[in-house]
Motif scaffolding. Sequence first.
Motif, short mmCIF file in Angstrom:
data_model
loop_
_atom_site.label_atom_id
_atom_site.label_comp_id
_atom_site.label_asym_id
_atom_site.label_seq_id
_atom_site.Cartn_x
_atom_site.Cartn_y
_atom_site.Cartn_z
N ALA A 44 -104.32 68.66 3.95
CA ALA A 44 -103.70 69.39 4.94
C ALA A 44 -103.81 68.84 6.41
O ALA A 44 -103.20 69.05 7.38
CB ALA A 44 -104.36 70.94 4.85
N ASN A 45 -105.04 68.21 6.63
CA ASN A 45 -105.31 67.67 7.63
C ASN A 45 -104.56 66.29 8.02
O ASN A 45 -104.04 65.96 8.95
CB ASN A 45 -106.80 67.34 7.99
CG ASN A 45 -107.67 68.52 8.12
OD1 ASN A 45 -107.29 69.66 8.61
ND2 ASN A 45 -108.75 68.80 7.65
N ASP A 101 -100.71 66.78 8.09
CA ASP A 101 -100.04 67.99 8.93
C ASP A 101 -99.03 67.37 9.87
O ASP A 101 -99.35 66.44 10.64
CB ASP A 101 -101.31 68.52 9.95
CG ASP A 101 -100.83 69.42 10.91
OD1 ASP A 101 -100.19 70.46 10.44
OD2 ASP A 101 -100.95 68.99 12.14
#
Length: 104
Positions: free
Chosen positions: A77-78, A81
Amino acid sequence: SSLYAKVDYPYALLEAMSLAVPAIVCQDTPPAELLSQGGGLVVPRQAASSLASAMITLLKNEQRLAALGEKARDTVANVCDPERIAILHHQLHHDVLGVRGGES
């Protein structure tokens, strides 16, 4: 060999990690760099016994498996992103073009 459609992080790996599946990857590879943020185990290249041991370790410890899976999801997710990627690309273009401050 062809570099057609080359990606540093295989999509299958990213998809699995995004579903909270921890990864086991070989050291000295781009996926190993990804896992430096957590989300799996890194094993030596061409070491089948190390791979087997890592798999057994995760299968025998459900808490560790779950914790690494959650970290895998967070890592993807990081790293993936879209807003973060856009900012990094913007910074790269500014660095390459030698643009300072708020100039475009």
